[in-house]
Design a protein around this motif. Structure first.
Motif, PDB file in Angstrom:
ATOM      1  N   ASP A   1       0.685  -1.092   0.124  1.00 16.87           N
ATOM      2  CA  ASP A   1       0.147   0.292  -0.190  1.00 16.87           C
ATOM      3  C   ASP A   1       0.684   0.834   0.020  1.00 16.87           C
ATOM      4  OD1 ASP A   1      -2.159   2.120   0.309  1.00 16.87           O
ATOM      5  OD2 ASP A   1      -2.563   1.432   2.334  1.00 16.87           O
ATOM      6  N   TRP A   2       1.336   2.011  -1.664  1.00 20.02           N
ATOM      7  CA  TRP A   2       1.591   2.936  -1.452  1.00 20.02           C
ATOM      8  C   TRP A   2       1.371   4.283  -0.665  1.00 20.02           C
ATOM      9  CZ3 TRP A   2       6.741   3.019  -2.974  1.00 20.02           C
ATOM     10  CH2 TRP A   2       7.300   1.806  -3.442  1.00 20.02           C
ATOM     11  N   THR A   3      -0.229   3.895  -0.658  1.00 14.02           N
ATOM     12  CA  THR A   3      -0.717   5.078   0.478  1.00 14.02           C
ATOM     13  C   THR A   3      -0.475   5.561   1.918  1.00 14.02           C
ATOM     14  OG1 THR A   3      -2.572   4.202   0.439  1.00 14.02           O
ATOM     15  CG2 THR A   3      -2.381   5.308  -1.890  1.00 14.02           C
ATOM     16  N   ALA A   4       0.166   4.059   2.569  1.00 17.43           N
ATOM     17  CA  ALA A   4      -0.160   4.477   3.489  1.00 17.43           C
ATOM     18  C   ALA A   4       1.534   4.395   4.649  1.00 17.43           C
ATOM     19  CB  ALA A   4      -0.114   2.374   4.146  1.00 17.43           C
ATOM     20  N   PHE A   5       1.703   5.123   5.644  1.00 17.96           N
ATOM     21  CA  PHE A   5       2.864   5.030   6.036  1.00 17.96           C
ATOM     22  C   PHE A   5       4.015   3.812   6.277  1.00 17.96           C
ATOM     23  CE2 PHE A   5       5.585   5.538   9.988  1.00 17.96           C
ATOM     24  CZ  PHE A   5       6.526   6.904   9.821  1.00 17.96           C
ATOM     25  N   HIS A   6       5.235   4.158   6.052  1.00 14.96           N
ATOM     26  CA  HIS A   6       6.435   3.710   5.911  1.00 14.96           C
ATOM     27  C   HIS A   6       7.312   3.493   6.579  1.00 14.96           C
ATOM     28  CE1 HIS A   6       3.632   0.509   3.398  1.00 14.96           C
ATOM     29  NE2 HIS A   6       3.055   1.815   2.780  1.00 14.96           N
ATOM     30  N   VAL A   7       8.032   3.406   7.524  1.00 16.52           N
ATOM     31  CA  VAL A   7       9.896   3.710   7.274  1.00 16.52           C
ATOM     32  C   VAL A   7      10.155   2.375   6.726  1.00 16.52           C
ATOM     33  CG1 VAL A   7      10.763   3.125   9.706  1.00 16.52           C
ATOM     34  CG2 VAL A   7       8.659   3.627   9.464  1.00 16.52           C
TER      35      VAL A   7
ATOM     36  N   MET B   1       5.308  13.946  -3.134  1.00 14.11           N
ATOM     37  CA  MET B   1       6.624  13.268  -2.074  1.00 14.11           C
ATOM     38  C   MET B   1       6.153  12.992  -0.645  1.00 14.11           C
ATOM     39  SD  MET B   1      10.147  12.441  -1.794  1.00 14.11           S
ATOM     40  CE  MET B   1      10.803  14.349  -2.481  1.00 14.11           C
ATOM     41  N   ASP B   2       4.952  12.488   0.437  1.00 19.20           N
ATOM     42  CA  ASP B   2       4.641  13.290   1.607  1.00 19.20           C
ATOM     43  C   ASP B   2       6.032  12.902   2.936  1.00 19.20           C
ATOM     44  OD1 ASP B   2       2.452  14.856   0.543  1.00 19.20           O
ATOM     45  OD2 ASP B   2       0.923  12.988   0.543  1.00 19.20           O
ATOM     46  N   ILE B   3       6.242  13.011   3.526  1.00 24.80           N
ATOM     47  CA  ILE B   3       7.111  13.103   4.223  1.00 24.80           C
ATOM     48  C   ILE B   3       6.785  13.361   5.325  1.00 24.80           C
ATOM     49  CG2 ILE B   3       9.922  13.059   5.050  1.00 24.80           C
ATOM     50  CD1 ILE B   3      10.263  13.754   2.213  1.00 24.80           C
ATOM     51  N   ALA B   4       6.310  12.842   6.392  1.00 29.67           N
ATOM     52  CA  ALA B   4       6.080  13.174   7.851  1.00 29.67           C
ATOM     53  C   ALA B   4       6.854  12.935   9.080  1.00 29.67           C
ATOM     54  CB  ALA B   4       4.258  11.925   8.660  1.00 29.67           C
ATOM     55  N   TRP B   5       8.221  12.311   8.378  1.00 26.73           N
ATOM     56  CA  TRP B   5       8.936  12.538   9.432  1.00 26.73           C
ATOM     57  C   TRP B   5      10.173  11.356   9.218  1.00 26.73           C
ATOM     58  CZ3 TRP B   5      11.316   7.980  11.659  1.00 26.73           C
ATOM     59  CH2 TRP B   5      12.289   7.752  13.682  1.00 26.73           C
TER      60      TRP B   5
END
Length: 108
Positions: A39-45, A97-101
């Motif tokens: 799922d490329w739309t989910a948050f990943h580390v 390109m969304d970067i949360a952290w």
């Protein structure tokens, strides 16, 4: 080191990691096959463990690729983010390109 590269193709076709070093820009590469259920739309580390002769690439703590080469240097790295279109034709916006952290660690 570049990681989570898609090479201008569909991101659903897998992704690459490349290590670049030296004046000749040596660049061994590792490619992962398509992630049918990823799922490329989910948050990943996304992570890279780097040491002399070894790069280990992980997503969500699971290794997806590694490069082993005795010439890989153990030098300080910069963490940069880049999105660019390298394909033919015109990209279809939006291309977010969304970067949360982001965090960069260096061994003690």
């Amino acid at each position: 080191d570049d990681f989570v590269e898609t090479g201008g193709g569909s991101i659903y076709g897998g992704f690459n990691a490349t290590s670049h070093w030296g004046a000749a820009n040596n660049n061994p590469q590792v490619h992962t096959p398509a992630f049918a259920s990823f799922d490329w739309t989910a948050f990943h580390v996304w992570s890279v463990v780097a040491s002399t002769g070894l790069r280990i690439f992980l997503v969500d703590g699971v290794e997806w690729g590694r490069i082993t080469n005795s010439n890989l240097p153990d030098t300080a790295k910069n963490l940069d983010f880049q999105a660019q279109y390298l394909g033919n034709g015109t990209p279809t916006p939006p291309c977010p390109m969304d970067i949360a952290w982001a965090q960069q660690y260096q061994p003690a």
